[in-house]
Design a protein around this motif. Structure first.
Motif, PDB file in Angstrom:
ATOM      1  N   UNK A   1     -15.993  26.253   4.997  1.00 35.07           N
ATOM      2  CA  UNK A   1     -16.544  27.400   5.725  1.00 35.07           C
ATOM      3  C   UNK A   1     -15.521  27.850   6.764  1.00 35.07           C
ATOM      4  N   UNK A   2     -15.330  29.175   6.900  1.00 35.42           N
ATOM      5  CA  UNK A   2     -14.367  29.696   7.873  1.00 35.42           C
ATOM      6  C   UNK A   2     -15.107  30.459   8.987  1.00 35.42           C
ATOM      7  N   UNK A   3     -14.753  30.107  10.205  1.00 33.40           N
ATOM      8  CA  UNK A   3     -15.354  30.724  11.390  1.00 33.40           C
ATOM      9  C   UNK A   3     -14.268  31.449  12.162  1.00 33.40           C
ATOM     10  N   UNK A   4     -14.506  32.702  12.466  1.00 34.54           N
ATOM     11  CA  UNK A   4     -13.566  33.515  13.230  1.00 34.54           C
ATOM     12  C   UNK A   4     -14.298  34.134  14.414  1.00 34.54           C
TER      13      UNK A   4
ATOM     14  N   UNK B   1     -19.404  32.928  11.470  1.00 33.96           N
ATOM     15  CA  UNK B   1     -19.111  32.456  10.110  1.00 33.96           C
ATOM     16  C   UNK B   1     -18.768  33.673   9.261  1.00 33.96           C
ATOM     17  N   UNK B   2     -17.536  33.727   8.768  1.00 35.47           N
ATOM     18  CA  UNK B   2     -17.069  34.925   8.059  1.00 35.47           C
ATOM     19  C   UNK B   2     -16.839  34.689   6.567  1.00 35.47           C
ATOM     20  N   UNK B   3     -16.749  33.427   6.142  1.00 30.00           N
ATOM     21  CA  UNK B   3     -16.461  33.189   4.729  1.00 30.00           C
ATOM     22  C   UNK B   3     -16.873  31.772   4.349  1.00 30.00           C
TER      23      UNK B   3
END
Length: 332
Positions: A74-77, A81-83
């Motif tokens: 999981x990608x957090x920006x 959570x963006x992806x």
């Protein structure tokens, strides 16, 4: 089985027409089982990114995947959570470079319900007239990167496997969903084969384009397909240059590679003695003299039909209205 299969996957609508006269080839490239050099995953990704394709069936991840053992990244920006990694397991209708249809089963290997999954894949194979199934594997082996990469073959069809290196011995290894599919298809008298790329163990954790390239060349041969492999050839050449530089900079690594080369050469020579007619890694099939003579006769006939070259302009690539061949149009 029908109820089980319907719970297991959902068909796209309308379903593509996949019934060539000689039957359809199914390529199975499941992630997660001994995928040295990420060759199996990269094979599926390369086919999906470089060839025309459309989804045929989507499997139900909640029935097959244990998310706690295979947690998607999981990608957090900026605190959002963006992806999230896609764990889609699906069947795709593909068209090779010449427009010939085949099927690709790609995505994560199921963690659960292998029996039901196998029944579902066989149900889909019958629906879309699959005549041969090719499963892809990649294993870390004590082999050097400086020798031709070995792809071993096994399966029920001598027609598919005879052109490849085969291990003539008994072995026991951990099972997988792909191997269970092979076993079940074989027990039902179906044509099925498995190809395993032997990746140098010291490179197994990294992307190794040479293994992907050799697996897809094996698929080309076994499935009578035409695949775009030019970019993989270039990536493989770049990787070989990097490896050569690393070996040159380390005497310890160079000594290890020399030892592996000696073992590799001895094993291959022993295999040649036991299989004198076999085509070994790095070799190409010898040209049939009769076929060569026939091809030469056809060439002479075409020259005669064309008449005196001085009577008109010489043909050039593309003069017939078609495109001139590009570098990726040449397939080994």
């Amino acid at each position: 089985m029908q109820d089980n299969s319907r719970r297991m996957y959902e068909l796209e609508y309308p379903a593509p027409e996949m019934k060539p006269k000689n039957g359809t080839t199914l390529v199975v490239a499941l992630q997660g089982y001994a995928d040295a050099g990420h060759a199996v995953d990269s094979s599926a990704s390369h086919l999906l990114s470089s060839l025309e394709n459309s989804p045929v069936a989507a499997f139900n991840n909640d029935e097959l995947i244990d998310y706690r053992s295979r947690r998607p990244a999981v990608r957090i920006t900026d605190h959002e959570v963006v992806d999230m990694d896609d764990l889609t397991l699906g069947l795709y209708a593909m068209r090779d470079s010449a427009g010939h249809p085949f099927l690709l089963l790609a995505g994560p290997e199921p963690d659960m319900r292998w029996n039901a999954f196998t029944d579902a894949v066989i149900d889909l194979s019958e629906r879309f007239n699959v005549s041969r199934t090719i499963c892809l594997y990649s294993a870390p082996m004590t082999v050097p990167h400086t020798r031709p990469l070995l792809v071993t073959a096994h399966g029920t069809s001598d027609e598919i496997t005879r052109r490849h290196f085969r291990v003539n011995s008994n072995m026991s290894l951990p099972g997988s969903a792909s191997l269970q599919l092979e076993y079940t298809l074989g027990s039902r008298g179906r044509s099925v084969a498995g190809f395993t790329a032997h990746v140098p163990h010291y490179i197994a954790a990294s992307n190794y384009p040479e293994a992907t390239l050799k697996l897809l060349r094996a698929v080309e041969t076994a499935g009578s397909l035409s695949l775009p492999l030019g970019s993989l050839e270039r990536d493989s050449a770049k990787m070989m240059t990097l490896l050569r530089d690393q070996v040159d900079d380390s005497g310890e690594i160079a000594a290890m590679v020399r030892s592996l080369e000696q073992s590799y050469d001895e094993e291959l020579e022993s295999y040649r003695e036991d299989n004198p007619e076999a085509l070994l890694p790095g070799e190409t099939e010898a040209t049939d003299p009769d076929a060569l003579a026939e091809e030469f006769e056809r060439f002479l006939a075409s020259v005669d039909d064309r008449g005196d070259p001085g009577d008109g302009e010489a043909d050039s690539p593309g003069d017939d209205g078609g495109p001139a061949p590009g570098p990726d149009d040449q397939h080994p």
